[in-house]
Motif scaffolding. Structure first.
Motif, PDB file in Angstrom:
ATOM      1  N   ALA A 132       0.692  49.355  27.775  1.00 28.86           N
ATOM      2  CA  ALA A 132      -1.129  49.667  28.217  1.00 28.86           C
ATOM      3  C   ALA A 132      -1.666  49.785  26.548  1.00 28.86           C
ATOM      4  O   ALA A 132      -2.091  48.898  26.247  1.00 28.86           O
ATOM      5  CB  ALA A 132      -0.983  50.860  28.086  1.00 28.86           C
ATOM      6  N   GLY A 157      -1.144  46.593  24.730  1.00 27.16           N
ATOM      7  CA  GLY A 157      -2.108  45.149  25.502  1.00 27.16           C
ATOM      8  C   GLY A 157      -3.143  45.272  24.738  1.00 27.16           C
ATOM      9  O   GLY A 157      -3.935  44.544  24.892  1.00 27.16           O
ATOM     10  N   ALA A 194      -9.386  39.864  29.630  1.00 30.65           N
ATOM     11  CA  ALA A 194      -9.111  40.554  30.767  1.00 30.65           C
ATOM     12  C   ALA A 194      -7.763  41.131  30.195  1.00 30.65           C
ATOM     13  O   ALA A 194      -7.662  42.151  31.087  1.00 30.65           O
ATOM     14  CB  ALA A 194      -8.714  39.406  31.220  1.00 30.65           C
ATOM     15  N   ALA A 195      -6.660  40.944  29.022  1.00 31.07           N
ATOM     16  CA  ALA A 195      -5.777  42.047  29.342  1.00 31.07           C
ATOM     17  C   ALA A 195      -6.029  43.271  28.656  1.00 31.07           C
ATOM     18  O   ALA A 195      -5.654  44.193  29.275  1.00 31.07           O
ATOM     19  CB  ALA A 195      -4.328  41.134  28.509  1.00 31.07           C
ATOM     20  N   ARG A 196      -6.556  42.944  27.645  1.00 30.10           N
ATOM     21  CA  ARG A 196      -7.549  44.283  26.655  1.00 30.10           C
ATOM     22  C   ARG A 196      -7.965  44.843  27.807  1.00 30.10           C
ATOM     23  O   ARG A 196      -7.945  46.228  27.758  1.00 30.10           O
ATOM     24  CB  ARG A 196      -7.935  43.481  25.687  1.00 30.10           C
ATOM     25  CG  ARG A 196      -7.649  43.108  24.751  1.00 30.10           C
ATOM     26  CD  ARG A 196      -8.356  42.857  23.034  1.00 30.10           C
ATOM     27  NE  ARG A 196      -9.943  41.824  23.130  1.00 30.10           N
ATOM     28  CZ  ARG A 196      -9.226  41.407  23.131  1.00 30.10           C
ATOM     29  NH1 ARG A 196      -9.228  40.131  23.138  1.00 30.10           N
ATOM     30  NH2 ARG A 196     -10.827  40.723  23.672  1.00 30.10           N
ATOM     31  N   LYS A 197      -8.679  44.722  28.522  1.00 31.05           N
ATOM     32  CA  LYS A 197      -9.879  45.428  29.783  1.00 31.05           C
ATOM     33  C   LYS A 197      -8.959  45.887  30.244  1.00 31.05           C
ATOM     34  O   LYS A 197      -9.012  47.149  30.755  1.00 31.05           O
ATOM     35  CB  LYS A 197     -10.804  44.745  30.169  1.00 31.05           C
ATOM     36  CG  LYS A 197     -12.334  44.133  29.416  1.00 31.05           C
ATOM     37  CD  LYS A 197     -12.796  43.463  30.421  1.00 31.05           C
ATOM     38  CE  LYS A 197     -14.012  42.739  29.468  1.00 31.05           C
ATOM     39  NZ  LYS A 197     -15.318  42.437  30.493  1.00 31.05           N
ATOM     40  N   ASP A 198      -7.283  45.281  30.790  1.00 32.29           N
ATOM     41  CA  ASP A 198      -7.096  46.116  32.056  1.00 32.29           C
ATOM     42  C   ASP A 198      -5.554  47.334  30.800  1.00 32.29           C
ATOM     43  O   ASP A 198      -5.643  47.480  31.976  1.00 32.29           O
ATOM     44  CB  ASP A 198      -5.802  45.043  32.256  1.00 32.29           C
ATOM     45  CG  ASP A 198      -6.617  44.261  33.771  1.00 32.29           C
ATOM     46  OD1 ASP A 198      -7.734  44.420  34.063  1.00 32.29           O
ATOM     47  OD2 ASP A 198      -6.248  42.886  33.780  1.00 32.29           O
ATOM     48  N   ALA A 199      -5.398  46.501  29.708  1.00 32.79           N
ATOM     49  CA  ALA A 199      -4.399  47.749  28.993  1.00 32.79           C
ATOM     50  C   ALA A 199      -5.278  48.728  28.995  1.00 32.79           C
ATOM     51  O   ALA A 199      -5.484  49.794  28.948  1.00 32.79           O
ATOM     52  CB  ALA A 199      -3.681  47.110  27.878  1.00 32.79           C
ATOM     53  N   LYS A 214      -7.662  49.881  30.318  1.00 36.15           N
ATOM     54  CA  LYS A 214      -7.950  50.437  31.399  1.00 36.15           C
ATOM     55  C   LYS A 214      -6.545  51.844  32.231  1.00 36.15           C
ATOM     56  O   LYS A 214      -6.817  52.597  32.520  1.00 36.15           O
ATOM     57  CB  LYS A 214      -8.657  50.225  32.930  1.00 36.15           C
ATOM     58  CG  LYS A 214      -8.529  50.662  34.029  1.00 36.15           C
ATOM     59  CD  LYS A 214      -9.172  49.226  35.076  1.00 36.15           C
ATOM     60  CE  LYS A 214      -9.538  50.837  36.656  1.00 36.15           C
ATOM     61  NZ  LYS A 214      -9.270  49.809  37.440  1.00 36.15           N
ATOM     62  N   ALA A 215      -5.862  50.981  32.071  1.00 35.89           N
ATOM     63  CA  ALA A 215      -4.377  51.701  31.944  1.00 35.89           C
ATOM     64  C   ALA A 215      -4.370  52.581  31.172  1.00 35.89           C
ATOM     65  O   ALA A 215      -3.351  53.973  32.000  1.00 35.89           O
ATOM     66  CB  ALA A 215      -2.776  50.679  32.238  1.00 35.89           C
ATOM     67  N   GLU A 270      -6.586  55.725  31.947  1.00 31.11           N
ATOM     68  CA  GLU A 270      -6.230  56.405  33.714  1.00 31.11           C
ATOM     69  C   GLU A 270      -5.486  57.006  32.992  1.00 31.11           C
ATOM     70  O   GLU A 270      -5.475  58.172  33.415  1.00 31.11           O
ATOM     71  CB  GLU A 270      -5.595  55.043  34.101  1.00 31.11           C
ATOM     72  CG  GLU A 270      -7.084  54.509  35.415  1.00 31.11           C
ATOM     73  CD  GLU A 270      -6.055  53.261  35.932  1.00 31.11           C
ATOM     74  OE1 GLU A 270      -5.201  53.447  36.033  1.00 31.11           O
ATOM     75  OE2 GLU A 270      -7.676  53.503  36.592  1.00 31.11           O
TER      76      GLU A 270
END
Length: 71
Positions: A29, A32, A39-44, A46-47, A50
């Motif tokens: 994360a 990322g 998209a990968a930055r947004k996913d990272a 978020k992870a 969280e």
């Protein structure tokens, strides 16, 4: 949506504790956040968020190497 500010019992986040939580978050994360893919930055992000929220709430970390023994 970022829920960190919505904790009713939390009056202020200690910067030292937050720094510790960020530094001990999953490496994937953290790495990322610096990728070229949006998209990968947004996913990272978020992870990472969280993970921080879960640890601030006091949810225990799951150790995948720990054997589950019946009590």
């Amino acid at each position: 949506m970022f829920r960190l500010c919505s904790f009713r019992t939390m009056s202020r986040i200690d910067p030292t504790e937050l720094a510790s939580l960020l530094l001990t978050a999953p490496l994937g994360a953290r790495i990322g956040l610096a990728t070229h893919s949006e998209a990968a930055r947004k996913d990272a992000a978020k992870a990472l968020a969280e993970n921080v929220v879960r640890r601030l709430e006091g949810a225990p970390e799951v150790d995948r190497n720990q054997l589950r023994l019946p009590i």
